[in-house]
Enzyme design. Structure first.
Site, mmCIF file in Angstrom:
data_model
loop_
_atom_site.group_PDB
_atom_site.id
_atom_site.type_symbol
_atom_site.label_atom_id
_atom_site.label_comp_id
_atom_site.label_asym_id
_atom_site.label_seq_id
_atom_site.Cartn_x
_atom_site.Cartn_y
_atom_site.Cartn_z
ATOM 1 N N SER A 181 0.836 -1.195 0.000
ATOM 2 C CA SER A 181 0.000 0.000 0.000
ATOM 3 C C SER A 181 0.878 1.256 0.000
ATOM 4 C CB SER A 181 -0.975 -0.035 1.174
ATOM 5 O OG SER A 181 -1.950 0.963 1.053
ATOM 6 N N ASP A 279 -8.166 -2.805 -7.366
ATOM 7 C CA ASP A 279 -7.691 -2.524 -6.012
ATOM 8 C C ASP A 279 -8.789 -1.836 -5.197
ATOM 9 O OD1 ASP A 279 -4.921 -2.029 -4.334
ATOM 10 O OD2 ASP A 279 -6.373 -0.430 -4.033
ATOM 11 N N HIS A 347 -6.546 -5.792 -1.613
ATOM 12 C CA HIS A 347 -5.553 -4.736 -1.398
ATOM 13 C C HIS A 347 -4.473 -5.294 -0.488
ATOM 14 C CE1 HIS A 347 -4.003 -0.636 -1.251
ATOM 15 N NE2 HIS A 347 -3.906 -0.752 0.071
#
Length: 437
Positions: A181, A279, A347
């Site tokens: 991330s 995502d 994610h």
């Protein structure tokens, strides 16, 4: 700004809830708990978390044939782009080591179990704790006379590396810099700099997991993420730490180089890109941020993709098309790069055992993420670039809707069984997209 606060605080406020409800690792292995190390020499370098506390990392020593190999993982956790949200962040584990847990569980790509992480299990593995709010890239500070906010991510990065070099990193034979991330974005930003610290004989590569954030146009025809990053780069003094070749190429908008799609062509070190084409964080904050949907027309779709109407599904497919378009030059022309772009609504997939490598982990052409990354790093294939077919074709996703309960066009939603508990569709979707942001 509500969007700002959501981008910054979702992980900070709900991560512990998710961890408490997280599924047992499919293998039954609970992972290894690794103690925190404070960087005592950081103060002399002016390297502080937002609140002035010392930065930290977790080091799990390698062994056997992996003793001279190193894997560094940037922790993720969103960003802050104004003083108010950064001050709020400084009072959480995303802005201060004072509030962080003192141990971290190493699973997935950080596992030391050969059956769960066959290519990297015996390497030295480091998790860099994230406490600056700008993907380890800022270098300034802001004070009001009574308190100070330290935007020192770049110095934190440098301080951690300098602390690790005498512990064996200086003699690394092989090295992989990765992150998830916001940490995946860090892997793009610091990849070449990482290489510069290591021996010229070292085999150094980088991997970003869920860090390929797009300069997307949202459903209200605004560039919400671009505006957010512009503010972040300005506030935290990031521009001077961006690749100068990139900032010159994109003058007079150098902050565009905070986006991986613009910085990628300037990175010289071999790079692997692991990302979902759908995502979930980008779906919720880039494609359909709250500011772009004031009446809540997307609410049901965002928490249960089977509720998306045809127009909304078209927008999601358009997002995938934009992502693949942004990656096309890399796909066609990078001779040393690799990729795994799947179609799961997810994610971050490398740090969780169930998605990294397990009997039920996602696959493309029957290749797991762990196998694909390993083949790329060790050169066990000429062109290790996997791109999934469009949603809803992938039946290996953890959030797959059982075929018997829906028609062939229905999108994926979270699988309740995969969480090991009974949760509402809203809770499942919410926990899934915020876990590693």
């Amino acid at each position: 700004m509500k969007t700002t606060r959501l981008l910054d605080l979702t992980a900070a406020t709900v991560l512990l809830v998710y961890v408490g409800l997280s599924p047992p690792i499919v293998s039954g292995d609970p992972g290894r708990r690794v103690s925190m190390t404070l960087v005592r020499g950081a103060a002399a370098l002016g390297a502080f978390c937002l609140d002035g506390s010392l930065p930290a990392y977790h080091l799990d020593r390698g062994f056997g044939a992996g003793s001279d190999n190193w894997l560094l993982q940037f922790e993720g956790g969103g960003w802050c782009n104004d003083v108010a949200s950064c001050r709020d962040r400084s009072k959480t584990h995303r802005g201060s080591t004072r509030f962080m847990t003192k141990t971290a569980v190493f699973t997935g790509i950080l596992s030391n179990n050969a059956s769960l992480n066959p290519d990297f299990y015996n390497w030295n593995k480091v998790r860099l704790r994230y406490c600056d709010g700008a993907s380890f890239a800022g270098d300034t500070q802001v004070g009001n006379g009574t308190s100070m906010l330290y935007f020192r991510g770049q110095r934190i990065w440098n301080a951690i590396i300098l602390d690790l070099l005498p512990k064996g990193l200086a003699k690394a034979d092989k090295a992989l810099l990765t992150g998830c991330s916001a940490g995946g974005l860090s892997a793009f930003l610091h990849c070449d700099n990482f290489t510069s610290y290591l021996p010229k004989t070292a085999d150094v590569k980088c991997m970003s997991d869920a860090g390929f954030f797009l300069d997307a146009i949202d459903v209200a025809s605004n560039r919400t993420m671009r505006h957010f990053y512009n503010q972040l780069v300005s506030l935290q003094g990031v521009q001077k730490n961006l690749d100068p070749n990139c900032t010159r190429a994109f003058y007079p908008e150098p902050s565009l180089c905070f986006f991986p799609q613009y910085a990628l062509r300037f990175i010289k070190t071999p790079m692997f890109i692991l990302n979902s084409a759908y995502d979930v964080f980008q779906f919720h904050h880039g494609l359909v941020p709250p500011s772009a949907d004031p009446t809540g027309r997307w609410n049901r779709c965002k928490v249960n993709v089977t509720a998306c109407n045809p127009h909304q599904l078209d927008a999601l497919q358009g997002f995938r098309t934009d992502m693949l378009g942004a990656l096309m030059n890399f796909f066609r022309n990078s001779t040393r790069g690799g990729m795994f772009i799947n179609s799961c609504f997810d994610h971050c997939q490398s740090a969780l055992q169930e998605t990294w490598l397990s009997p039920t982990s996602p696959r493309i052409h029957n290749m797991t993420i762990a196998k694909t990354v390993g083949d790329w790093y060790f050169g066990r294939g000429e062109d290790v670039k996997e791109i999934d077919c469009p949603y809803p074709c992938d039946k290996t996703c953890h959030n797959l809707i059982p075929a018997s309960t829906t028609d062939s066009l229905a999108p994926n939603v979270p699988d309740r069984k995969s969480l090991g508990t009974q949760l509402s569709p809203f809770s499942l979707a919410f926990f899934t997209f915020i876990f590693y942001v």
